[in-house]
Design a protein around this motif. Structure first.
Motif, PDB file in Angstrom:
ATOM      1  N   VAL A   9     -23.677 -17.570  -1.537  1.00 16.78           N
ATOM      2  CA  VAL A   9     -22.418 -17.935  -1.050  1.00 16.78           C
ATOM      3  C   VAL A   9     -21.126 -18.318  -1.374  1.00 16.78           C
ATOM      4  N   HIS A  10     -20.148 -18.872  -1.484  1.00 20.66           N
ATOM      5  CA  HIS A  10     -19.139 -18.126  -1.913  1.00 20.66           C
ATOM      6  C   HIS A  10     -18.982 -16.721  -2.637  1.00 20.66           C
ATOM      7  N   GLU A  11     -19.078 -15.605  -2.065  1.00 15.48           N
ATOM      8  CA  GLU A  11     -19.055 -14.611  -2.522  1.00 15.48           C
ATOM      9  C   GLU A  11     -18.319 -14.072  -4.004  1.00 15.48           C
ATOM     10  N   THR A  12     -18.749 -13.784  -4.659  1.00 17.01           N
ATOM     11  CA  THR A  12     -17.634 -13.199  -5.759  1.00 17.01           C
ATOM     12  C   THR A  12     -16.668 -11.730  -5.570  1.00 17.01           C
ATOM     13  N   LEU A  13     -15.981 -11.673  -5.670  1.00 18.14           N
ATOM     14  CA  LEU A  13     -15.835  -9.973  -5.914  1.00 18.14           C
ATOM     15  C   LEU A  13     -16.033  -9.148  -6.766  1.00 18.14           C
ATOM     16  N   ALA A  14     -16.460  -8.631  -7.699  1.00 18.85           N
ATOM     17  CA  ALA A  14     -16.666  -8.107  -8.744  1.00 18.85           C
ATOM     18  C   ALA A  14     -15.580  -6.855  -9.198  1.00 18.85           C
ATOM     19  N   VAL A  15     -14.716  -7.207  -9.365  1.00 14.43           N
ATOM     20  CA  VAL A  15     -12.992  -6.292  -9.673  1.00 14.43           C
ATOM     21  C   VAL A  15     -13.454  -5.257 -11.404  1.00 14.43           C
ATOM     22  N   GLU A  16     -13.175  -3.716 -11.152  1.00 14.29           N
ATOM     23  CA  GLU A  16     -13.388  -3.185 -12.260  1.00 14.29           C
ATOM     24  C   GLU A  16     -11.558  -2.471 -12.181  1.00 14.29           C
ATOM     25  N   GLY A  17     -11.164  -3.097 -12.562  1.00 16.03           N
ATOM     26  CA  GLY A  17      -9.683  -2.791 -12.038  1.00 16.03           C
ATOM     27  C   GLY A  17      -8.513  -3.825 -12.261  1.00 16.03           C
ATOM     28  N   LEU A  53       0.741  -1.126   0.345  1.00 19.88           N
ATOM     29  CA  LEU A  53      -0.020   0.227   0.001  1.00 19.88           C
ATOM     30  C   LEU A  53       1.223   1.018   0.323  1.00 19.88           C
ATOM     31  N   SER A  54       2.205   1.040   0.556  1.00 15.88           N
ATOM     32  CA  SER A  54       3.211   2.483   0.623  1.00 15.88           C
ATOM     33  C   SER A  54       3.652   2.363  -1.043  1.00 15.88           C
ATOM     34  N   CYS A  55       3.331   1.555  -2.222  1.00 11.25           N
ATOM     35  CA  CYS A  55       4.344   1.964  -3.541  1.00 11.25           C
ATOM     36  C   CYS A  55       3.309   2.368  -4.452  1.00 11.25           C
ATOM     37  N   THR A  56       3.478   3.065  -4.848  1.00 14.43           N
ATOM     38  CA  THR A  56       2.790   4.190  -6.538  1.00 14.43           C
ATOM     39  C   THR A  56       2.231   3.810  -7.447  1.00 14.43           C
ATOM     40  N   ASN A  57       2.389   2.531  -6.695  1.00 13.16           N
ATOM     41  CA  ASN A  57       2.112   1.777  -9.065  1.00 13.16           C
ATOM     42  C   ASN A  57       1.178   0.247  -8.141  1.00 13.16           C
ATOM     43  N   LYS A  58       0.390   0.461  -7.440  1.00 16.18           N
ATOM     44  CA  LYS A  58      -0.669  -0.279  -6.835  1.00 16.18           C
ATOM     45  C   LYS A  58      -1.446  -0.649  -7.527  1.00 16.18           C
ATOM     46  N   LYS A  59      -2.600  -2.429  -7.631  1.00 11.73           N
ATOM     47  CA  LYS A  59      -2.765  -2.905  -8.399  1.00 11.73           C
ATOM     48  C   LYS A  59      -4.843  -2.315  -7.500  1.00 11.73           C
ATOM     49  N   ASP A  60      -5.412  -2.747  -8.051  1.00 15.62           N
ATOM     50  CA  ASP A  60      -6.864  -1.926  -7.084  1.00 15.62           C
ATOM     51  C   ASP A  60      -7.477  -2.896  -6.546  1.00 15.62           C
ATOM     52  N   ALA A  61      -6.610  -4.017  -6.795  1.00 15.36           N
ATOM     53  CA  ALA A  61      -7.478  -5.852  -6.111  1.00 15.36           C
ATOM     54  C   ALA A  61      -6.101  -6.350  -5.220  1.00 15.36           C
ATOM     55  N   TYR A  62      -6.419  -7.085  -4.848  1.00 18.19           N
ATOM     56  CA  TYR A  62      -5.016  -8.284  -4.463  1.00 18.19           C
ATOM     57  C   TYR A  62      -5.969  -9.343  -3.459  1.00 18.19           C
ATOM     58  N   TYR A  63      -5.410 -10.831  -4.742  1.00 19.77           N
ATOM     59  CA  TYR A  63      -5.724 -12.279  -4.101  1.00 19.77           C
ATOM     60  C   TYR A  63      -4.502 -12.093  -3.075  1.00 19.77           C
ATOM     61  N   PHE A  64      -5.240 -12.880  -1.966  1.00 22.29           N
ATOM     62  CA  PHE A  64      -4.261 -13.634  -0.444  1.00 22.29           C
ATOM     63  C   PHE A  64      -4.492 -15.403  -0.950  1.00 22.29           C
ATOM     64  N   ARG A  65      -3.383 -16.199  -1.261  1.00 17.85           N
ATOM     65  CA  ARG A  65      -3.382 -17.214  -0.694  1.00 17.85           C
ATOM     66  C   ARG A  65      -3.221 -17.981   0.688  1.00 17.85           C
TER      67      ARG A  65
END
Length: 257
Positions: A151-159, A102-114
């Protein structure tokens, strides 16, 4: 104040999480606010949550997981959110990676966590958990949970999407009975979802899919390598299918179809 340039809201939905709530709220220590959406817990969840600084508790009747999560997103005052479940824990290495990201300047809009899955305290490396990952850190302005997925809710990401390297600990199963109960709840919601999509009950299809679910988890997903726990997880996979179709049949009978 957060030790990072971006302000972050920590979010969680709860119901009777008194055994977990203190530990998971501690994972939000670097967040600027913490939003807890509680489904009228009957234990000490709310009391414990309110004892933490920066916590705002909102009680809302549970309808499905997507609605609860979207309500939490709506209550967050910051664009960046960290959304955890009660049975998830952040390791020190993952915490440092989140802050660095989150301190980077070129952040993505969403991050997966394994995630590293645990069964009664034992890490599970196979049984379909090998590729387990979920969105946990994202901009709410770019994302929302799909309402149709109850259930097993899905996140829609526009980015743009990224993946963090360090794993989130997922203590999903304390014992077989608790996991079975979770499968029953998820099955009910999934059955309602299937009915809404126009699916129809079939005993033949149900038993066929149950057999394949067990075979897929135990053999194809290498559950056999997880020993007794792999066998039990495979049984629950089959049970989940049964509960799906049971709920679908109930919806058809309720609506006269």
């Amino acid at each position: 104040m957060s030790p990072i340039s971006e302000k972050v809201s920590g979010l969680i939905i709860t119901y009777n999480e008194e055994k977990n709530i203190a530990d998971v709220l501690s994972c939000f220590d670097f967040c600027d606010e913490i939003i807890v959406v509680d489904s009228y817990s009957k234990d000490a969840t709310v009391r414990i949550a309110e004892s933490f600084p920066k916590v705002k508790v909102i009680q809302h009747k549970f309808e499905d997981f997507a609605k609860q999560r979207n309500l939490a997103l709506a209550e967050a005052t910051n664009d960046w959110v960290l959304f955890l479940d009660g049975d998830e824990r952040i390791t020190p290495k993952l915490r440092a990676e989140i802050i660095q990201t989150l301190s980077c300047t070129n952040k993505k809009d969403a991050y997966y966590f394994r995630r590293l899955f645990f069964f009664a305290g034992k890490p599970i490396y196979y049984s379909g958990t090998q590729g387990d990952k979920n969105f946990r850190l994202f901009r709410k302005s770019k994302c929302h949970y799909v309402p149709e997925r109850k259930v097993h809710e899905t996140l829609a990401v526009e980015g743009s999407i990224g993946v963090l390297k360090n794993k989130l600990l997922h203590y999903s199963v304390s014992n077989y009975d608790s996991y079975r109960q979770k499968a029953v709840l998820y099955g009910k919601l999934r059955g309602e979802e299937m009915y809404a999509k126009g699916k129809h009950y079939s005993a033949l299809k149900m038993y066929t899919k149950m057999c394949f679910a067990f075979f897929k988890t135990y053999i194809l997903k290498l559950g056999v390598l997880d020993g007794k726990e792999g066998f039990l997880l495979s049984k629950v996979s089959a049970l989940s299918v049964y509960e799906n179709f049971k709920a679908l049949k109930r919806e058809e009978e309720k609506n006269g179809k």
